[in-house]
Scaffold this motif. Structure first.
Motif, PDB file in Angstrom:
ATOM      1  N   GLU A 306       0.803  -1.217   0.000  1.00  0.00           N
ATOM      2  CA  GLU A 306       0.000   0.000   0.000  1.00  0.00           C
ATOM      3  C   GLU A 306       0.838   1.271   0.000  1.00  0.00           C
ATOM      4  N   ASN A 307       2.148   1.127   0.186  1.00  0.00           N
ATOM      5  CA  ASN A 307       2.982   2.312   0.373  1.00  0.00           C
ATOM      6  C   ASN A 307       4.046   2.425  -0.695  1.00  0.00           C
ATOM      7  N   ALA A 308       4.558   3.659  -0.823  1.00  0.00           N
ATOM      8  CA  ALA A 308       5.811   3.825  -1.534  1.00  0.00           C
ATOM      9  C   ALA A 308       6.915   3.315  -0.610  1.00  0.00           C
ATOM     10  N   LEU A 309       7.931   2.701  -1.197  1.00  0.00           N
ATOM     11  CA  LEU A 309       8.983   2.094  -0.409  1.00  0.00           C
ATOM     12  C   LEU A 309      10.108   3.095  -0.181  1.00  0.00           C
ATOM     13  N   LEU A 310      10.524   3.245   1.038  1.00  0.00           N
ATOM     14  CA  LEU A 310      11.607   4.144   1.388  1.00  0.00           C
ATOM     15  C   LEU A 310      12.897   3.347   1.482  1.00  0.00           C
ATOM     16  N   ILE A 311      13.949   3.832   0.812  1.00  0.00           N
ATOM     17  CA  ILE A 311      15.219   3.129   0.738  1.00  0.00           C
ATOM     18  C   ILE A 311      16.301   4.011   1.342  1.00  0.00           C
ATOM     19  N   SER A 321      29.592   8.914  -7.957  1.00  0.00           N
ATOM     20  CA  SER A 321      28.147   8.948  -8.163  1.00  0.00           C
ATOM     21  C   SER A 321      27.793   9.726  -9.422  1.00  0.00           C
ATOM     22  N   SER A 322      26.626   9.427  -9.971  1.00  0.00           N
ATOM     23  CA  SER A 322      26.175  10.042 -11.219  1.00  0.00           C
ATOM     24  C   SER A 322      24.677  10.272 -11.146  1.00  0.00           C
ATOM     25  N   PRO A 323      24.161  11.325 -11.810  1.00  0.00           N
ATOM     26  CA  PRO A 323      22.703  11.529 -11.866  1.00  0.00           C
ATOM     27  C   PRO A 323      21.970  10.374 -12.539  1.00  0.00           C
ATOM     28  N   TRP A 324      22.713   9.545 -13.281  1.00  0.00           N
ATOM     29  CA  TRP A 324      22.091   8.440 -14.007  1.00  0.00           C
ATOM     30  C   TRP A 324      22.189   7.125 -13.248  1.00  0.00           C
ATOM     31  N   ASP A 325      22.623   7.159 -11.996  1.00  0.00           N
ATOM     32  CA  ASP A 325      22.574   5.959 -11.160  1.00  0.00           C
ATOM     33  C   ASP A 325      21.121   5.633 -10.820  1.00  0.00           C
ATOM     34  N   TRP A 326      20.824   4.368 -10.645  1.00  0.00           N
ATOM     35  CA  TRP A 326      19.463   3.972 -10.295  1.00  0.00           C
ATOM     36  C   TRP A 326      19.476   2.762  -9.375  1.00  0.00           C
ATOM     37  N   ILE A 327      18.360   2.586  -8.650  1.00  0.00           N
ATOM     38  CA  ILE A 327      18.177   1.456  -7.751  1.00  0.00           C
ATOM     39  C   ILE A 327      17.009   0.628  -8.265  1.00  0.00           C
ATOM     40  N   GLY A 328      17.236  -0.650  -8.428  1.00  0.00           N
ATOM     41  CA  GLY A 328      16.199  -1.551  -8.926  1.00  0.00           C
ATOM     42  C   GLY A 328      15.693  -2.473  -7.831  1.00  0.00           C
ATOM     43  N   ASP A 348      16.271  11.776  -8.920  1.00  0.00           N
ATOM     44  CA  ASP A 348      14.911  12.260  -9.177  1.00  0.00           C
ATOM     45  C   ASP A 348      13.985  12.058  -7.984  1.00  0.00           C
ATOM     46  N   ASN A 349      14.135  10.946  -7.295  1.00  0.00           N
ATOM     47  CA  ASN A 349      13.213  10.612  -6.206  1.00  0.00           C
ATOM     48  C   ASN A 349      13.883  10.699  -4.838  1.00  0.00           C
ATOM     49  N   GLN A 350      14.873  11.553  -4.736  1.00  0.00           N
ATOM     50  CA  GLN A 350      15.581  11.692  -3.468  1.00  0.00           C
ATOM     51  C   GLN A 350      14.722  12.429  -2.444  1.00  0.00           C
ATOM     52  N   VAL A 351      14.685  11.875  -1.228  1.00  0.00           N
ATOM     53  CA  VAL A 351      13.916  12.480  -0.149  1.00  0.00           C
ATOM     54  C   VAL A 351      14.809  13.358   0.707  1.00  0.00           C
ATOM     55  N   SER A 352      15.945  12.810   1.129  1.00  0.00           N
ATOM     56  CA  SER A 352      16.859  13.569   1.980  1.00  0.00           C
ATOM     57  C   SER A 352      18.248  12.983   1.873  1.00  0.00           C
ATOM     58  N   PHE A 353      19.223  13.769   2.278  1.00  0.00           N
ATOM     59  CA  PHE A 353      20.588  13.273   2.343  1.00  0.00           C
ATOM     60  C   PHE A 353      21.353  14.114   3.359  1.00  0.00           C
ATOM     61  N   TYR A 361      12.568   7.130  -2.524  1.00  0.00           N
ATOM     62  CA  TYR A 361      11.388   6.286  -2.450  1.00  0.00           C
ATOM     63  C   TYR A 361      11.102   5.704  -3.823  1.00  0.00           C
ATOM     64  N   ILE A 362      10.423   4.570  -3.818  1.00  0.00           N
ATOM     65  CA  ILE A 362      10.097   3.879  -5.057  1.00  0.00           C
ATOM     66  C   ILE A 362       8.633   3.459  -4.984  1.00  0.00           C
ATOM     67  N   ASN A 363       7.902   3.699  -6.048  1.00  0.00           N
ATOM     68  CA  ASN A 363       6.478   3.387  -6.082  1.00  0.00           C
ATOM     69  C   ASN A 363       6.273   1.910  -6.396  1.00  0.00           C
ATOM     70  N   ILE A 364       5.492   1.220  -5.560  1.00  0.00           N
ATOM     71  CA  ILE A 364       5.238  -0.207  -5.814  1.00  0.00           C
ATOM     72  C   ILE A 364       3.746  -0.495  -5.935  1.00  0.00           C
ATOM     73  N   SER A 365       2.965   0.518  -6.265  1.00  0.00           N
ATOM     74  CA  SER A 365       1.515   0.321  -6.341  1.00  0.00           C
ATOM     75  C   SER A 365       1.113  -0.670  -7.417  1.00  0.00           C
ATOM     76  N   ASP A 366       1.952  -0.856  -8.444  1.00  0.00           N
ATOM     77  CA  ASP A 366       1.599  -1.761  -9.529  1.00  0.00           C
ATOM     78  C   ASP A 366       2.205  -3.155  -9.350  1.00  0.00           C
ATOM     79  N   ILE A 367       2.807  -3.440  -8.192  1.00  0.00           N
ATOM     80  CA  ILE A 367       3.398  -4.747  -7.954  1.00  0.00           C
ATOM     81  C   ILE A 367       2.318  -5.702  -7.451  1.00  0.00           C
ATOM     82  N   PRO A 368       2.116  -6.838  -8.093  1.00  0.00           N
ATOM     83  CA  PRO A 368       1.085  -7.778  -7.627  1.00  0.00           C
ATOM     84  C   PRO A 368       1.481  -8.392  -6.291  1.00  0.00           C
ATOM     85  N   GLU A 369       0.463  -8.790  -5.527  1.00  0.00           N
ATOM     86  CA  GLU A 369       0.732  -9.427  -4.243  1.00  0.00           C
ATOM     87  C   GLU A 369       1.451 -10.749  -4.462  1.00  0.00           C
TER      88      GLU A 369
END
Length: 413
Positions: A306-311, A321-328, A348-353, A361-369
């Motif tokens: 139900e939530n966005a995932l905080l990493i 580091s690079s602006p084109w780094d990503w977390i999968g 793009d989705n940085q909350v704090s540092f 955070y990463i959106n997981i609303s479309d991930i099936p149970e």
């Protein structure tokens, strides 16, 4: 009684990694139904950490090229169907030379296919030197290949057996008198006078020559050409040497890195090709030069559908580091770096540092149970590689909240 100073970093412990190297000229054949023996999966406890698989003469027809572009080649698909359930992952590297970094050590892996025919030995040796001289790697501070701490070189090297006639060679093989043939093996001869080649080691050739066989049989070549059997398929390795301290002292391997050969063998049971596959299993022991990973990352708090995932993640001061780094986000058992369930660009989705600790955070609303376990992987655009992997975790399919007697809201699963 042993005491530990919590303010002093612990000394890095020695690490031991087991590598299984496979080389096979598959002669355009499709994968067989079962490769468990080749991959040592028929053993109760193979105790392997990494597979290094190099093939030669894979089918490169039009349909194969279309398959490679749209999906992946059938051999890669077959190996990963077998190995991905065991948590092995095929990286995104390509070509014949792969550069890896283990705990601060540079390791280079080369898969080659050298020129064929008995008379082309000089050309094979020229190609050997040329491959070493022409290797350049993109990326910061990657040393020349000859300065890598370990080189594992394997493939269809096509070295043949000189002087001896066909009948003598076949009789020696039939009676398993392999030592009678070693002195005329072109690779063994070249190592006596080629300074660079001499630095490469090889296990003893205690198995039958791996070329040339009639396909779908264990009979050596019965065609009109009747080629002499030869050990064309080989696995070599070279450890970086320390510099000379004086003219009388020979160079020795680096003291914190060693490689021992556990087994070196051919596999006669596979008959789809005119070559037999060869495997080498190694134990790599090292004292880590770095004890802190470039990237450390973990999920924060309770993850639910139900939530966005905080990493949370942090990186070392020297990490590029690079602006084109990503977390999968991946399911445990994924096959390839592109098999992510979801991903997020770290900027793009940085909350704090602060102080090296970052949150995205990463959106997981479309991930099936699902009851599957997941992993987080950090991909570095500068290094073209995964540089951080989290521990496995589960995403809870549903969370119900209720208030406890103290008035605090607690999740109830």
């Amino acid at each position: 009684m042993e005491t530990v100073n919590p303010l002093k970093p612990a000394e890095p412990r020695d690490r031991k990694l087991s590598l299984h190297v496979v080389t096979w000229n598959v002669a355009s054949a499709a994968p067989p139904l079962d490769l468990d023996h080749l991959l040592q999966l028929d053993k109760q406890d193979p105790n392997l950490d990494m597979y290094v698989i190099g093939l030669q003469e894979m089918n490169r027809g039009i349909m194969s090229l279309l398959s490679d572009t749209a999906f992946e080649d059938p051999w890669s698909s077959f190996f990963m169907n077998v190995l991905s359930p065991l948590s092995f992952v095929k990286g995104n590297k390509g070509g014949v030379n792969i550069c890896l970094k283990f705990y601060g050590y540079y390791v280079s892996i080369i898969n080659c296919h050298l020129p064929p025919h008995l008379a082309n030995n000089d050309q094979r040796l020229e190609h050997f030197d040329w491959i070493l001289e022409m290797q350049n790697f993109e990326g910061p501070d990657i040393p020349n290949i000859l300065d890598h701490d370990l080189i594992i070189w394997f493939g269809d090297m096509n070295f043949r057996i000189e002087d001896f006639g066909l009948h003598f060679v076949r009789e020696a093989v039939k009676s398993q008198c392999y030592s009678d043939l070693w002195e005329k093996d072109q690779l063994s001869i070249a190592k006596r006078y080629d300074t660079l080649l001499r630095e490469f080691q090889e296990g003893p050739l205690l198995f039958p020559p791996t070329y040339k066989f009639d396909k779908n049989s264990n009979n050596y070549d019965t065609s009109e050409k009747k080629r002499k059997p030869a050990w064309t398929d080989r696995i070599l390795w070279r450890l970086k040497r320390q510099p000379h301290t004086d003219s009388c002292t020979p160079r020795r391997p680096a003291p914190h890195l060693s490689l021992s050969l556990r087994s070196y063998m051919s596999h006669m049971m596979y008959t789809i090709s005119d070559h037999k596959p060869v495997t080498g299993t190694f134990d790599l022991e090292l004292k880590p030069l770095v004890s802190v990973p470039l990237i450390s990352l973990m999920p924060e708090g309770l993850w639910t559908m139900e939530n966005a995932l905080l990493i949370n993640y942090s990186f070392t001061p020297d990490f590029p580091s690079s602006p084109w780094d990503w977390i999968g986000l991946y399911k445990v058992g994924f096959r390839h770096i592109n098999d992510y369930v979801s991903y997020v660009w770290v900027r793009d989705n940085q909350v704090s540092f602060n102080d090296g600790l970052n949150q995205v955070y990463i959106n997981i609303s479309d991930i099936p149970e699902t009851e599957d376990q997941f992993l987080l992987c950090y991909y570095s655009n500068s290094l073209r590689s995964v540089v951080g992997i989290s521990n496995p975790f589960k995403i809870q399919p549903q969370a119900f909240l209720e208030e406890d007697p103290l008035g605090e809201v607690q999740p109830q699963i």
